[in-house]
Design a protein around this motif. Structure first.
Motif, PDB file in Angstrom:
ATOM      1  N   GLN A  41       0.998  -9.084  -2.257  1.00 46.67           N
ATOM      2  CA  GLN A  41       0.949  -9.293  -0.819  1.00 46.67           C
ATOM      3  C   GLN A  41       0.433  -8.187  -0.049  1.00 46.67           C
ATOM      4  O   GLN A  41       0.582  -7.132  -0.218  1.00 46.67           O
ATOM      5  CB  GLN A  41       2.298  -9.980  -0.209  1.00 46.67           C
ATOM      6  CG  GLN A  41       3.213  -8.766   0.018  1.00 46.67           C
ATOM      7  CD  GLN A  41       4.566  -9.113   0.750  1.00 46.67           C
ATOM      8  OE1 GLN A  41       4.874 -10.408   0.539  1.00 46.67           O
ATOM      9  NE2 GLN A  41       5.066  -8.078   1.665  1.00 46.67           N
ATOM     10  N   TYR A  70       1.584 -11.999   6.331  1.00 47.78           N
ATOM     11  CA  TYR A  70       1.013 -11.429   5.192  1.00 47.78           C
ATOM     12  C   TYR A  70       0.260 -12.668   4.448  1.00 47.78           C
ATOM     13  O   TYR A  70       0.610 -13.750   4.651  1.00 47.78           O
ATOM     14  CB  TYR A  70       1.914 -10.781   4.273  1.00 47.78           C
ATOM     15  CG  TYR A  70       2.640  -9.368   4.712  1.00 47.78           C
ATOM     16  CD1 TYR A  70       3.462  -9.401   5.685  1.00 47.78           C
ATOM     17  CD2 TYR A  70       1.829  -8.198   4.212  1.00 47.78           C
ATOM     18  CE1 TYR A  70       3.883  -8.268   6.196  1.00 47.78           C
ATOM     19  CE2 TYR A  70       2.380  -7.132   4.825  1.00 47.78           C
ATOM     20  CZ  TYR A  70       3.319  -6.865   5.426  1.00 47.78           C
ATOM     21  OH  TYR A  70       3.637  -5.890   6.075  1.00 47.78           O
ATOM     22  N   ILE A  71      -0.900 -12.085   3.573  1.00 54.52           N
ATOM     23  CA  ILE A  71      -1.343 -12.911   2.559  1.00 54.52           C
ATOM     24  C   ILE A  71      -0.870 -12.585   1.138  1.00 54.52           C
ATOM     25  O   ILE A  71      -0.567 -11.649   0.756  1.00 54.52           O
ATOM     26  CB  ILE A  71      -2.715 -12.569   2.704  1.00 54.52           C
ATOM     27  CG1 ILE A  71      -3.312 -13.004   4.038  1.00 54.52           C
ATOM     28  CG2 ILE A  71      -3.626 -13.516   1.712  1.00 54.52           C
ATOM     29  CD1 ILE A  71      -4.758 -12.332   4.370  1.00 54.52           C
ATOM     30  N   THR A  72      -0.443 -13.670   0.481  1.00 52.87           N
ATOM     31  CA  THR A  72       0.382 -13.630  -0.675  1.00 52.87           C
ATOM     32  C   THR A  72      -0.423 -14.287  -1.880  1.00 52.87           C
ATOM     33  O   THR A  72      -1.178 -15.332  -1.511  1.00 52.87           O
ATOM     34  CB  THR A  72       1.716 -14.064  -0.484  1.00 52.87           C
ATOM     35  OG1 THR A  72       2.402 -13.388   0.534  1.00 52.87           O
ATOM     36  CG2 THR A  72       2.397 -13.666  -1.579  1.00 52.87           C
ATOM     37  N   LEU A  97      -1.620 -17.948  -0.797  1.00 52.66           N
ATOM     38  CA  LEU A  97      -0.669 -18.530   0.199  1.00 52.66           C
ATOM     39  C   LEU A  97      -0.641 -17.817   1.471  1.00 52.66           C
ATOM     40  O   LEU A  97      -0.455 -16.488   1.675  1.00 52.66           O
ATOM     41  CB  LEU A  97       0.812 -18.243  -0.343  1.00 52.66           C
ATOM     42  CG  LEU A  97       2.016 -18.642   0.595  1.00 52.66           C
ATOM     43  CD1 LEU A  97       1.780 -20.212   0.983  1.00 52.66           C
ATOM     44  CD2 LEU A  97       3.433 -18.573  -0.406  1.00 52.66           C
ATOM     45  N   VAL A  98      -1.007 -18.620   2.570  1.00 53.56           N
ATOM     46  CA  VAL A  98      -1.098 -18.106   3.872  1.00 53.56           C
ATOM     47  C   VAL A  98      -0.018 -18.612   4.679  1.00 53.56           C
ATOM     48  O   VAL A  98       0.639 -19.888   4.452  1.00 53.56           O
ATOM     49  CB  VAL A  98      -2.391 -18.044   4.617  1.00 53.56           C
ATOM     50  CG1 VAL A  98      -3.195 -17.071   3.663  1.00 53.56           C
ATOM     51  CG2 VAL A  98      -2.711 -19.470   4.445  1.00 53.56           C
TER      52      VAL A  98
END
Lengths: 116, 110
Positions: free
Chosen positions: B49, B32-34, B89-90
């Motif tokens: 996310q 996921y991308i958060t 965050l990735v």
């Protein structure tokens, strides 16, 4: 609401000394993390910890660093011989699911480490 | 290695919608991308996310195109209390380390 706690809030130490930063993660969480943030800069991942062992670590996390979960509640970061460039805010985080950025991490308030 | 790019700073006014975009390449395909929010002298706080398309919760929306090379955090009707730094965050596509963006300092004016 449960929260991550960190002690001390501020630690001043002399170069070459060992420091231990302490964290109490949220009680039912299984994944634990340490991050560093140099003043005015971005958050940097140091290490993740699961099932009593390191699962991932960054290039920053060299032999001077170690982590431990000495009992069922505490999670510690040790810096063996501090350097001036270790001065930063250190954040502990925990999550109940892990393995990547997917999962919501709960951060503590941080410990400001000042190395003189 | 994964690389992220965010604007360093943005200004807006109370009541406006704010969109912050993070460009990211070489990210983990199954992660996921958060996005996180950080106030001064505090730890980051999870906002939202997503994996693909659009996700909405009570505070924000997240838009992710099909190629997942970027993500856009949308804050509707911002207030002064939304003044903070926002990080994407990735997960790195090769070593699965967590890669934080440099952060976007959002300043909301009255």
């Amino acid at each position: 609401e449960p929260e991550v706690t960190q002690t001390p809030s501020h630690q001043v130490t002399q170069m070459g000394q060992e420091v231990i930063l302490r964290c109490v993660p949220i009680s039912n969480h299984l994944y634990f993390y340490w991050y560093r943030q140099i003043l005015g800069q971005k958050v940097e991942f140091l290490v993740s910890f699961y099932n009593n062992e390191i699962s991932e670590k960054s290039e920053i996390f060299d032999d001077q660093f170690s982590v431990e979960r000495p009992d069922g509640s505490n999670f510690t970061l040790k810096i063996r011989s501090t350097k001036l460039e270790d001065s930063a805010m250190y954040f502990c985080a925990s999550s109940n699911i892990g393995g990547g950025s997917s999962y919501e991490q709960y951060f503590g308030p941080g410990t400001r480490l000042t190395v003189t | 290695l994964a690389k992220t790019t965010q604007p360093i700073s943005m200004d807006s006014y109370e009541g406006q919608e704010v969109n912050i975009t993070c460009s990211h390449n070489n990210i983990a395909t199954n992660d996921y991308i958060t996005w996180y929010q950080q106030f001064p002298s505090q730890g980051p706080r999870f906002i939202i996310q997503g994996y693909k398309t659009k996700v909405t919760n009570e505070v924000a929306s997240l838009f992710i195109p099909a190629d997942r090379k970027s993500s856009t955090l949308s804050l509707p009707r911002v207030s002064l209390s939304d003044t903070a730094v926002y990080y994407c965050l990735v997960g790195d596509g090769s070593n699965y380390q967590l890669i934080w963006g440099a952060g976007t300092k959002l300043i909301i004016k009255p």
